[in-house]
Design an enzyme around this catalytic site. Structure first.
Site, PDB file in Angstrom:
ATOM      1  CD  GLU A 290      -2.703  -1.040   2.699  1.00 16.16           C
ATOM      2  OE1 GLU A 290      -2.622  -0.022   3.669  1.00 16.16           O
ATOM      3  OE2 GLU A 290      -3.109  -1.953   2.906  1.00 16.16           O
TER       4      GLU A 290
ATOM      5  CE  LYS B 222       5.495   4.381   6.928  1.00 15.08           C
ATOM      6  NZ  LYS B 222       4.776   5.722   7.541  1.00 15.08           N
TER       7      LYS B 222
ATOM      8  NE  ARG C 183      -2.378   3.226  13.567  1.00 14.73           N
ATOM      9  CZ  ARG C 183      -1.709   2.030  12.835  1.00 14.73           C
ATOM     10  NH1 ARG C 183      -0.132   2.225  13.153  1.00 14.73           N
ATOM     11  NH2 ARG C 183      -2.123   0.702  12.882  1.00 14.73           N
TER      12      ARG C 183
ATOM     13  CD  GLU D 205      -0.992   8.172   8.704  1.00 17.02           C
ATOM     14  OE1 GLU D 205      -1.186   7.056   9.069  1.00 17.02           O
ATOM     15  OE2 GLU D 205      -0.354   8.515   8.838  1.00 17.02           O
TER      16      GLU D 205
ATOM     17  CG  PHE E 245      -4.302   2.048   7.147  1.00 20.27           C
ATOM     18  CD1 PHE E 245      -3.859   0.749   8.189  1.00 20.27           C
ATOM     19  CD2 PHE E 245      -3.655   2.872   7.303  1.00 20.27           C
ATOM     20  CE1 PHE E 245      -3.470   1.492   9.166  1.00 20.27           C
ATOM     21  CE2 PHE E 245      -3.647   3.498   8.740  1.00 20.27           C
ATOM     22  CZ  PHE E 245      -3.385   2.918   9.516  1.00 20.27           C
TER      23      PHE E 245
ATOM     24  NE  ARG F  49       8.747  -1.332  16.153  1.00 18.80           N
ATOM     25  CZ  ARG F  49       7.609   0.149  15.489  1.00 18.80           C
ATOM     26  NH1 ARG F  49       7.500  -0.048  14.354  1.00 18.80           N
ATOM     27  NH2 ARG F  49       7.393   0.660  16.770  1.00 18.80           N
TER      28      ARG F  49
ATOM     29  CE  LYS G 228       9.152   1.305  10.661  1.00 18.25           C
ATOM     30  NZ  LYS G 228       8.988   2.926  11.636  1.00 18.25           N
TER      31      LYS G 228
HETATM   32  P1  ATP Z   1       5.490   3.470  13.401  1.00 19.81           P
HETATM   33  O1  ATP Z   1       4.441   2.902  13.541  1.00 19.81           O
HETATM   34  O2  ATP Z   1       6.550   1.861  13.039  1.00 19.81           O
HETATM   35  O3  ATP Z   1       6.517   3.489  15.099  1.00 19.81           O
HETATM   36  P2  ATP Z   1       5.995   5.988  12.477  1.00 19.81           P
HETATM   37  O4  ATP Z   1       4.452   6.555  13.853  1.00 19.81           O
HETATM   38  O5  ATP Z   1       7.065   7.075  13.257  1.00 19.81           O
HETATM   39  O6  ATP Z   1       6.226   4.185  13.224  1.00 19.81           O
HETATM   40  P3  ATP Z   1       6.125   4.927  10.530  1.00 19.81           P
HETATM   41  O7  ATP Z   1       7.850   4.400  10.356  1.00 19.81           O
HETATM   42  O8  ATP Z   1       6.140   6.518   9.612  1.00 19.81           O
HETATM   43  O9  ATP Z   1       5.891   6.307  11.267  1.00 19.81           O
HETATM   44  O10 ATP Z   1       5.209   4.020   9.935  1.00 19.81           O
HETATM   45  C1  ATP Z   1       3.830   3.585  10.195  1.00 19.81           C
HETATM   46  C2  ATP Z   1       2.814   4.804  10.392  1.00 19.81           C
HETATM   47  O11 ATP Z   1       3.007   4.728   9.300  1.00 19.81           O
HETATM   48  C3  ATP Z   1       1.559   4.151  11.014  1.00 19.81           C
HETATM   49  O12 ATP Z   1       1.850   4.358  12.082  1.00 19.81           O
HETATM   50  C4  ATP Z   1       0.771   4.914   9.720  1.00 19.81           C
HETATM   51  O13 ATP Z   1       0.192   6.217  10.542  1.00 19.81           O
HETATM   52  C5  ATP Z   1       1.270   5.330   8.906  1.00 19.81           C
HETATM   53  N1  ATP Z   1       0.280   4.578   7.558  1.00 19.81           N
HETATM   54  C6  ATP Z   1       1.113   5.913   6.592  1.00 19.81           C
HETATM   55  N2  ATP Z   1       0.258   4.901   5.086  1.00 19.81           N
HETATM   56  C7  ATP Z   1       0.068   3.678   5.729  1.00 19.81           C
HETATM   57  C8  ATP Z   1      -0.720   2.355   5.840  1.00 19.81           C
HETATM   58  N3  ATP Z   1      -1.172   2.144   4.125  1.00 19.81           N
HETATM   59  N4  ATP Z   1      -0.487   1.356   6.408  1.00 19.81           N
HETATM   60  C9  ATP Z   1      -0.714   1.458   7.871  1.00 19.81           C
HETATM   61  N5  ATP Z   1      -0.032   2.645   7.309  1.00 19.81           N
HETATM   62  C10 ATP Z   1       0.175   3.057   7.597  1.00 19.81           C
END
Ligand code: ATP
Length: 588
Positions: free
Chosen positions: A249, A251, A256, A301, A341, A418, A424
């Site tokens: 998907e 990102k 979120r 998101e 999502f 996790r 990602k």
């Molecule tokens: P993490 O959530 O891994 O702790 P983070 O909050 O810093 O890290 P990222 O590393 O940027 O965020 O990656 C995860 C986040 O990406 C998710 O928590 C969500 O907010 C966002 N996101 C964006 N697109 C999607 C998607 N298609 N599916 C799931 N999450 C997504």
């Protein structure tokens, strides 16, 4: 139960740094506590009155607390203030001034846990005219019937300084020991992950045992801990790890949101369980309007859209909207779309155990997609080339990168975990390190030269989920613009700590310490072995920890993350393993 019994337990917890010992102290105490008070006891041990998703926090100003201490102890206010300047903690001041249990008088009343909960609730809810005075008097009233230990913890609780080491994971361990066996620990943790309410879990296991714990289900109104993604350094490795076939998907770069769509309305929660409904009233309304289910829990998101071009805008635009005062105006100025999502629940059916494709189908059939309510763009890929191709189109659409998701039969929604069911991959990975870090500020160094009179650099820590402690990884002095430098005291000073906070491991000594509370996003060039930083000490090499080199603040304050949600030490160890490194040399 008398509050003094609880205060004695807090004191015992505070005097050990061994998590095992803390668990045993808590387990023994919880086992004997009155079932009807268990919920309150568990919340109080974390300095709260209710779970995080219920609005309202205790945050009485230090000076007001000092007035209550002066009033109760009959000490002049200037003397109390002087002691506070010396110790920095109203709890310590109260403890020394309320030094012994007073004789019971006609006006005394036992300070029970029930009375403390009532008093603290009145303080939290006090509003409007004379509210400061009422808060002060309520606290003074409780202090009147306190001994020194109770006074210490009452004052720490009302000022939001309660950190005795009763982290969620420690309480869950203690509950397993007190009311079941270690084997049941995963089921107890699951109950917590799907309710985010440690008090509810404690009460349920104590009154109904494991059967009642297993019967806990996802429900609308109780936020579910979010599922998190692992990271890998290339698309090729992702496709291989997924067994050659997976969903990918876009990102999106936004905020979120977990939406609880109920019969009585919609509530939106952030990943740290704050209620975001008032920030996105338009999204809440559109979700309700387009949802074909009576009830549902979905995730997506929220992304800001340029009203002129229709293009997606970077996350700052959504956070900007969160801070806007006139919401009607903000809704027009910064239109937002939700890209859904996941579906965790629909009409009585807990979907967290269903595979990914079923959950996605539940979104597609359950909503009228269009306008502000969209699905994430997704494609099933079967090769590295297809993955790379999709990644390029994600970046061209102004996304941060891609999220690969397993489509196997076991691709369930793992609340609070996790893992490699989601991986990602961001465009930044192609430049330097495998990912940015979200780190907690635990200290600051005064600036020199152009930064004289301000904080010039910060001591940053990652969170160790095993020990529930914060361990340092870098001194951060780059990436701050003038506005951020000027705003640092306002951002950080509420968390000032006179001494090194009990849950921080650090060898580097900053000019001032902070309780871990503020999370900043940091990028860096490399993870290296470090003789001074304490993260993963002795894990890779005896006597060395892991530090990050050339750290730079990205400008993003992660106020959607609690300090316990920052990058973990375990993740940094994994990232170190992924990094191409051939030297064992030590650097700071
Ligand atoms: P993490 O959530 O891994 O702790 P983070 O909050 O810093 O890290 P990222 O590393 O940027 O965020 O990656 C995860 C986040 O990406 C998710 O928590 C969500 O907010 C966002 N996101 C964006 N697109 C999607 C998607 N298609 N599916 C799931 N999450 C997504």
């Amino acid at each position: 139960m008398l509050y003094s019994e609880l205060a004695e337990t807090f004191d015992r917890l505070e005097s050990t740094s061994s998590r095992l010992e803390m668990t045993d102290i808590l387990a023994a105490f919880l086992k004997t506590a009155d079932r009807s008070e268990l919920r309150s006891i568990v919340y109080l041990s974390q300095g709260k009155l209710h779970p995080d998703f219920v609005p309202g926090v205790l945050g009485m100003a230090d000076r007001l607390v000092l007035r209550a201490i002066a009033f109760t102890s009959g000490t002049p206010e200037d003397k109390v203030e002087k002691m506070w300047v010396e110790t920095g903690d109203p709890g310590n001041v109260a403890e020394s001034l309320i030094s012994r249990k007073k004789q019971m008088t006609l006006f005394s009343e036992d300070l029970t846990v029930e009375r403390v909960v009532k008093g603290l609730t009145a303080i939290q809810d006090a509003d409007g005219k004379d509210s400061q005075e009422r808060k002060m008097k309520t606290l003074a009233n409780m202090l009147h019937d306190s001994g020194p230990l109770e006074a210490r913890y009452l004052c720490r609780t009302v000022t939001g300084r309660m950190r005795v080491g009763a982290a969620d994971m420690t309480i869950l361990d203690a509950l397993a020991i007190a009311f079941s066996t270690k084997e049941d620990r995963p089921a107890i943790e699951r109950a917590f992950n799907i309710t985010c309410d440690i008090g509810l879990v404690a009460e349920t296991i104590a009154t109904g045992g494991m059967d009642a714990i297993r019967a806990i289900d996802v429900s609308v109104g109780s936020p579910v801990k979010v599922m998190l993604a692992e990271r890998l350094p290339s698309v090729a490795q992702i496709v291989e790890r997924m067994g050659g076939r997976c969903a990918i998907e876009y990102k999106y770069d936004g905020i979120r949101v977990q939406a609880h769509i109920g019969k009585d309305g919609v509530r939106l929660f952030s990943r740290r369980l704050e209620d975001l409904t008032s920030n996105f009233p338009d999204i809440a309304e559109e979700l309700r309007r387009t949802c074909r289910y009576g009830e549902a829990i979905i995730e997506g998101e929220c992304v800001a859209i340029d009203p002129d071009t229709g293009n997606m805008l970077p996350f700052q635009n959504v956070t900007h909207r969160r801070k806007k005062h006139g919401m009607d105006e903000a809704v027009k100025e910064v239109p937002v779309r939700i890209f859904m999502f996941d579906c965790l629940y629909r009409d009585g059916e807990d979907m967290t155990s269903s595979p990914y494709l079923d959950r996605r189908a539940a979104l597609e059939t359950g909503f009228e997609i269009g306008g502000a309510v969209q699905m994430t763009t997704m494609r099933i890929v079967e090769s590295e080339e297809e993955g790379e191709d999709f990644f390029s189109s994600a970046v061209a659409s102004r996304c941060e990168g891609i999220m690969a998701k397993s489509i196997e039969s076991d691709s369930v929604y793992r609340a609070g975990n996790r893992g490699f069911l989601w991986i990602k991959y961001k465009k930044d990975y192609q430049q330097a390190l495998t990912d940015s870090f979200d780190l907690a500020v635990v200290g600051a160094f005064y600036g020199m030269g152009k930064r004289a009179g301000r904080y010039g650099a910060l001591l940053m820590a990652a969170y160790d989920q095993e020990t529930c402690r914060f361990e340092t990884v870098c001194k951060l002095g780059t990436g701050f613009d003038d506005a951020f430098l000027d705003g640092m005291p306002a951002l950080l000073d509420g968390t000032l700590s006179e001494t090194k906070p009990a849950d921080v491991d650090a060898e580097m000594v900053p000019d001032v310490w902070f309780e871990p509370a503020v999370v900043l996003e940091v990028v860096a060039a490399e993870i290296t072995l470090s003789p001074i930083h304490t993260a993963a000490r002795d894990v890779i090499k005896d006597g060395a920890g892991l530090g990050i080199r050339f750290p730079r603040f990205t400008g993003r304050v992660r106020d959607d993350k609690s300090p316990e949600q920052c990058t973990t030490v375990g993740e940094i160890v994994d990232m170190y393993g992924m990094q191409a490194h051939d030297s064992d040399g030590l650097s700071e």
